[in-house]
Design a protein around this motif. Structure first.
Motif, mmCIF file in Angstrom:
data_model
loop_
_atom_site.group_PDB
_atom_site.id
_atom_site.type_symbol
_atom_site.label_atom_id
_atom_site.label_comp_id
_atom_site.label_asym_id
_atom_site.label_seq_id
_atom_site.Cartn_x
_atom_site.Cartn_y
_atom_site.Cartn_z
ATOM 1 N N GLN A 159 0.873 -1.307 0.034
ATOM 2 C CA GLN A 159 -0.033 0.213 0.231
ATOM 3 C C GLN A 159 0.710 1.464 0.215
ATOM 4 O O GLN A 159 0.147 2.429 -0.165
ATOM 5 C CB GLN A 159 -0.855 -0.109 1.384
ATOM 6 N N ASP A 160 2.138 1.234 0.106
ATOM 7 C CA ASP A 160 3.241 2.365 0.198
ATOM 8 C C ASP A 160 3.168 3.029 -1.188
ATOM 9 O O ASP A 160 2.834 2.381 -2.301
ATOM 10 C CB ASP A 160 4.291 2.014 0.497
ATOM 11 N N PRO A 161 3.104 4.054 -1.442
ATOM 12 C CA PRO A 161 3.173 5.001 -2.699
ATOM 13 C C PRO A 161 4.202 4.816 -3.311
ATOM 14 O O PRO A 161 5.666 4.718 -2.942
ATOM 15 C CB PRO A 161 3.009 6.448 -2.373
ATOM 16 N N LEU A 162 4.286 4.307 -4.725
ATOM 17 C CA LEU A 162 5.289 4.116 -5.953
ATOM 18 C C LEU A 162 5.588 5.254 -6.429
ATOM 19 O O LEU A 162 6.912 5.791 -6.447
ATOM 20 C CB LEU A 162 5.000 2.724 -6.311
ATOM 21 N N PHE A 163 4.791 5.841 -7.169
ATOM 22 C CA PHE A 163 4.742 7.089 -7.949
ATOM 23 C C PHE A 163 3.529 7.809 -7.853
ATOM 24 O O PHE A 163 2.431 7.300 -7.562
ATOM 25 C CB PHE A 163 5.284 6.684 -9.427
ATOM 26 N N TYR A 164 3.481 9.288 -8.262
ATOM 27 C CA TYR A 164 2.602 10.021 -8.442
ATOM 28 C C TYR A 164 2.238 10.039 -10.023
ATOM 29 O O TYR A 164 3.322 10.640 -10.520
ATOM 30 C CB TYR A 164 2.506 11.198 -7.723
ATOM 31 N N LEU A 165 1.041 10.297 -10.418
ATOM 32 C CA LEU A 165 0.840 10.610 -11.746
ATOM 33 C C LEU A 165 -0.252 12.064 -11.494
ATOM 34 O O LEU A 165 -1.063 12.130 -10.777
ATOM 35 C CB LEU A 165 0.137 9.592 -12.423
ATOM 36 N N HIS A 166 0.063 12.897 -12.367
ATOM 37 C CA HIS A 166 -0.537 14.145 -12.534
ATOM 38 C C HIS A 166 -1.764 14.040 -13.419
ATOM 39 O O HIS A 166 -1.748 13.817 -14.414
ATOM 40 C CB HIS A 166 0.122 15.350 -12.534
ATOM 41 N N THR A 167 -3.050 14.165 -12.670
ATOM 42 C CA THR A 167 -4.129 14.211 -13.503
ATOM 43 C C THR A 167 -4.771 15.467 -13.597
ATOM 44 O O THR A 167 -4.572 16.469 -13.017
ATOM 45 C CB THR A 167 -5.257 13.051 -13.053
ATOM 46 N N SER A 168 -5.986 15.720 -14.293
ATOM 47 C CA SER A 168 -6.789 16.888 -14.411
ATOM 48 C C SER A 168 -7.299 17.151 -12.813
ATOM 49 O O SER A 168 -7.885 16.139 -12.645
ATOM 50 C CB SER A 168 -7.718 16.895 -15.552
ATOM 51 N N GLY A 169 -7.441 18.358 -12.660
ATOM 52 C CA GLY A 169 -7.908 18.752 -11.419
ATOM 53 C C GLY A 169 -8.616 19.933 -11.463
ATOM 54 O O GLY A 169 -9.187 20.117 -12.754
ATOM 55 N N THR A 170 -9.305 20.516 -10.574
ATOM 56 C CA THR A 170 -10.022 21.517 -10.375
ATOM 57 C C THR A 170 -9.258 22.814 -10.002
ATOM 58 O O THR A 170 -8.600 22.461 -8.758
ATOM 59 C CB THR A 170 -11.410 21.499 -10.013
ATOM 60 N N PRO A 171 -9.252 23.786 -10.075
ATOM 61 C CA PRO A 171 -9.801 24.579 -11.317
ATOM 62 C C PRO A 171 -8.885 24.776 -12.349
ATOM 63 O O PRO A 171 -8.143 25.610 -12.818
ATOM 64 C CB PRO A 171 -10.078 25.872 -10.889
ATOM 65 N N GLY A 172 -8.468 23.355 -13.069
ATOM 66 C CA GLY A 172 -7.562 23.411 -14.133
ATOM 67 C C GLY A 172 -6.187 23.131 -14.030
ATOM 68 O O GLY A 172 -5.219 22.925 -14.656
ATOM 69 N N PRO A 174 -3.459 20.391 -12.187
ATOM 70 C CA PRO A 174 -3.313 18.933 -12.024
ATOM 71 C C PRO A 174 -3.354 18.782 -10.627
ATOM 72 O O PRO A 174 -3.022 19.371 -9.594
ATOM 73 C CB PRO A 174 -2.152 18.448 -12.465
ATOM 74 N N LYS A 175 -3.986 17.516 -10.263
ATOM 75 C CA LYS A 175 -3.721 16.853 -9.036
ATOM 76 C C LYS A 175 -2.897 15.633 -8.995
ATOM 77 O O LYS A 175 -2.852 14.892 -9.935
ATOM 78 C CB LYS A 175 -5.053 16.643 -8.222
ATOM 79 N N ALA A 176 -2.242 15.317 -7.765
ATOM 80 C CA ALA A 176 -1.324 14.126 -7.932
ATOM 81 C C ALA A 176 -2.196 12.865 -7.272
ATOM 82 O O ALA A 176 -2.588 13.035 -6.342
ATOM 83 C CB ALA A 176 -0.146 14.454 -6.912
ATOM 84 N N VAL A 177 -2.116 11.707 -8.121
ATOM 85 C CA VAL A 177 -2.735 10.663 -7.753
ATOM 86 C C VAL A 177 -1.536 9.340 -7.437
ATOM 87 O O VAL A 177 -0.906 9.262 -8.339
ATOM 88 C CB VAL A 177 -3.593 10.139 -8.600
ATOM 89 N N ALA A 178 -1.796 8.888 -6.397
ATOM 90 C CA ALA A 178 -0.667 7.961 -5.644
ATOM 91 C C ALA A 178 -1.031 6.593 -6.418
ATOM 92 O O ALA A 178 -2.269 6.236 -6.400
ATOM 93 C CB ALA A 178 -0.502 8.218 -4.394
ATOM 94 N N PHE A 179 -0.108 6.007 -6.992
ATOM 95 C CA PHE A 179 -0.121 4.582 -7.298
ATOM 96 C C PHE A 179 0.900 3.854 -6.299
ATOM 97 O O PHE A 179 2.033 4.367 -6.362
ATOM 98 C CB PHE A 179 0.294 4.317 -8.748
#
Length: 188
Positions: A159-172, A174-179
């Protein structure tokens, strides 16, 4: 690595690495990152085009529990600054092909100048070459590091984070999503 150390792990243009060679390379990266104080739970910003150095950086960081924030290489200006600072990186590994974009916002990045590392824009295993002024040459820094698997101060869990991908966020922005490590299909 242990089951087929001489099997081909990576092919990219004229570069072909065995599992043994790739593992040794990533171990040198892991050892160096640990030597500058990075540890499990820390993050690094990674802004490198798709090439072997990208994979080696992410795997090397993962070996010591450091999470790689994968910056979208097309980001510039305000969006690049946001993505970079969002993850509070302790270091950044940049491909020389992207230093122009970093240089344009460098004064807005929340990172000490001596923590900006660069991979030359070529096969750095063959020749470290030089990197742009203001960056530390990561290929030079890892050259004489140990290539054995690193000792971990604390184990890494699925369950530990390996990498973050930046996705579309608000208001325009990116937000970082952990994989996490559990979503990675291969052992390193």
């Amino acid at each position: 690595t242990e089951m087929n150390p001489n099997g081909v792990a990576l092919i990219y243009q004229d570069t072909q690495l065995t599992y043994r060679q790739f593992n040794a390379w990533t171990n040198r990266i892991a050892d160096y990152l640990a030597s500058i104080g990075l540890k499990k739970g820390d993050s690094i910003a990674v802004d490198i085009e798709n090439r072997p150095e990208l994979l080696a950086t992410v795997v090397g960081a993962a070996k010591i529990g450091v999470c790689s924030a994968l910056i979208n290489t097309s980001q510039r200006g305000k969006v690049l600054v946001h993505s970079f600072n969002l993850v509070k990186p302790k270091a950044a590994l940049i491909g020389a092909e992207l230093t122009d974009a970093i240089d344009q916002v460098r004064d807005q990045l929340e990172l000490a100048a001596d923590r900006l590392y660069c991979w030359a824009d070529q096969d750095t295993l063959e020749d470290a070459r030089t990197v742009p002024e203001g960056y530390r040459n990561i290929a030079e820094a890892i050259r004489d590091r140990p290539s054995e698997n690193p000792e971990q101060a604390s184990p890494t869990f699925l369950q530990d984070p390996l990498f973050y991908l930046h996705t579309s966020g608000t208001p325009g922005l990116p937000k970082a999503v952990a994989f996490n490590h559990g979503r990675c299909p291969t052992a390193y």
